[in-house]
Scaffold this active site. Sequence first.
Site, short mmCIF file in Angstrom:
data_model
loop_
_atom_site.label_atom_id
_atom_site.label_comp_id
_atom_site.label_asym_id
_atom_site.label_seq_id
_atom_site.Cartn_x
_atom_site.Cartn_y
_atom_site.Cartn_z
N ASN A 67 46.11 39.25 38.85
CA ASN A 67 45.90 40.41 37.99
C ASN A 67 45.24 41.54 38.76
O ASN A 67 44.44 41.34 39.67
CB ASN A 67 45.08 40.02 36.75
CG ASN A 67 43.61 40.32 36.90
OD1 ASN A 67 43.16 41.44 36.67
ND2 ASN A 67 42.85 39.33 37.35
N SER A 68 45.61 42.74 38.33
CA SER A 68 44.93 43.95 38.85
C SER A 68 44.66 44.88 37.67
O SER A 68 45.10 46.01 37.65
CB SER A 68 45.77 44.64 39.91
OG SER A 68 46.98 45.08 39.33
N LEU A 71 39.32 46.53 36.11
CA LEU A 71 38.10 46.78 35.33
C LEU A 71 38.30 47.83 34.23
O LEU A 71 37.40 48.62 33.94
CB LEU A 71 36.94 47.17 36.26
CG LEU A 71 36.47 46.08 37.22
CD1 LEU A 71 35.36 46.60 38.12
CD2 LEU A 71 36.00 44.83 36.47
N CYS A 127 34.58 41.83 41.65
CA CYS A 127 35.99 42.04 41.31
C CYS A 127 36.76 42.41 42.58
O CYS A 127 36.40 43.38 43.26
CB CYS A 127 36.13 43.15 40.27
SG CYS A 127 37.85 43.50 39.88
N SER A 192 37.88 36.13 40.87
CA SER A 192 39.21 35.79 41.38
C SER A 192 39.27 35.83 42.90
O SER A 192 38.48 36.49 43.56
CB SER A 192 40.30 36.70 40.80
OG SER A 192 39.80 37.56 39.85
N GLY A 217 43.23 30.88 37.97
CA GLY A 217 43.95 29.77 37.36
C GLY A 217 43.80 28.49 38.16
O GLY A 217 43.09 28.46 39.18
N GLY A 243 36.88 28.81 37.39
CA GLY A 243 38.01 28.88 38.31
C GLY A 243 38.94 27.70 38.08
O GLY A 243 38.72 26.61 38.61
N GLY A 265 38.92 30.95 31.79
CA GLY A 265 39.65 32.22 31.73
C GLY A 265 41.14 32.00 31.55
O GLY A 265 41.64 31.82 30.44
C1 LIG Z 1 43.37 39.13 33.34
C2 LIG Z 1 42.03 38.86 33.95
C3 LIG Z 1 41.00 39.79 33.77
C4 LIG Z 1 39.73 39.55 34.32
N1 LIG Z 1 38.73 40.45 34.12
C5 LIG Z 1 37.48 40.21 34.61
C6 LIG Z 1 36.40 41.10 34.34
O1 LIG Z 1 36.52 42.10 33.63
N2 LIG Z 1 35.20 40.81 34.90
C7 LIG Z 1 34.97 39.69 35.68
O2 LIG Z 1 33.85 39.48 36.14
N3 LIG Z 1 35.97 38.82 35.90
C8 LIG Z 1 37.22 39.04 35.40
N4 LIG Z 1 38.23 38.14 35.63
C9 LIG Z 1 37.93 36.92 36.41
C10 LIG Z 1 37.62 35.74 35.49
O3 LIG Z 1 36.48 35.97 34.69
C11 LIG Z 1 37.41 34.44 36.31
O4 LIG Z 1 36.30 34.61 37.18
C12 LIG Z 1 38.63 34.09 37.15
O5 LIG Z 1 39.82 34.39 36.46
C13 LIG Z 1 38.64 32.60 37.54
O6 LIG Z 1 38.63 31.80 36.37
P1 LIG Z 1 39.98 31.20 35.69
O7 LIG Z 1 40.75 30.50 36.80
O8 LIG Z 1 39.50 30.26 34.62
O9 LIG Z 1 40.76 32.35 35.15
C14 LIG Z 1 39.49 38.37 35.09
C15 LIG Z 1 40.55 37.44 35.27
C16 LIG Z 1 41.80 37.67 34.71
C17 LIG Z 1 42.88 36.65 34.92
#
Ligand SMILES: Cc1cc2nc3c(=O)[nH]c(=O)nc-3n(C[C@H](O)[C@H](O)[C@H](O)COP(=O)(O)O)c2cc1C
Length: 306
Positions: A67-68, A71, A127, A192, A217, A243, A265
């Site tokens: 994702n991009s 913020l 981020c 991420s 993911g 994560g 997430g």
């Molecule tokens: C679509 C999306 C948006 C995210 N937005 C933020 C964010 O606003 N702030 C942040 O600290 N992490 C953000 N993350 C990172 C997640 O909070 C998390 O650290 C990361 O995705 C790893 O966890 P996961 O594998 O369970 O997704 C985002 C991740 C995704 C996929």
Amino acid sequence: MLEQEILGMKLSNPLFLAAGILGTTASSMKMVARAGAGGIVTKSFSIEANDGYDNPTIVKIEGGVINSVGLASPGVEAKKEELKDLNEIRDKTPVIASIYGDSEEVFSDVANQTKDYVDAFELNVSCPHAKCGFGSNIGENPELTHDIVSSVKDNIKDVPIIVKLTPNVTDITEIAKAAEDAGADALTLINSVGPGLRIDYKTARPILNNVFGGIAGPMIKPIALKCVYKTYETVDIPLFGVGGIRTYKDALEFLYAGASLLQIGTSIMYEGPEIFKNITHDLSNFLEENGYKNVEEIIGLSHNLG
Ligand SMILES: Cc1cc2nc3c(=O)[nH]c(=O)nc-3n(C[C@H](O)[C@H](O)[C@H](O)COP(=O)(O)O)c2cc1C
């Protein structure tokens, strides 16, 4: 079985919503609370509204997503209203505000304006696709991380400060130590990974409008686990593991590695919000069947096996 009290928060279970997924509106966060989350982390926000990058901002890959979103957020005034609306759930489901900025002043200002409506702050210095000056530009640098954390700690006395770290550094324990030395009350690992890239094989064009994005993911779980494991041996403050958590077995691995609390997430996109009830149910059963009285007994277990 799963109850804990950490950072002044009374938690029914260790599973929090991670920042950025379903954390944009009060109604979606209330829905996640009803679905059984132990706590909520909001989508990151700052003083000013930020449109983020143009679509497409997210692409599925094998084992996760890239994702991009960049913020994207509505700014502190709008966010304050959302947070006020969450007051009714906070006694059962604590709310952590994820905030970002490009200076000590901005972090402290956002925190000051919202501190009455939250149970803790998570400083997003990690981020990987934020504009220059934000996000991992800070969290890759131990001095900058130290200065931002200690300034927020000086300004915000009664709300715990959690610092969310990036795995995209040579030695995450160096940054973790800098945050702890600056007074952080807890750490979240990890944001991420990457950034990474996907290209459309038919058109040869990068799929994301921003070209690169953060990888999340199940595929990042081994990296996240390594970060938690190493950091647990370095600092004395509680860790949030995040994560790739999708099942109770993933949750167990993070707890064994040293995480006291967990965040979910990407897997919500695959499993729906029921993931919170499913994992808490399966985790409780596992602990009971294996003779544990409380989840705290297994935190850091992998380090004590001799
Ligand atoms: C679509 C999306 C948006 C995210 N937005 C933020 C964010 O606003 N702030 C942040 O600290 N992490 C953000 N993350 C990172 C997640 O909070 C998390 O650290 C990361 O995705 C790893 O966890 P996961 O594998 O369970 O997704 C985002 C991740 C995704 C996929």
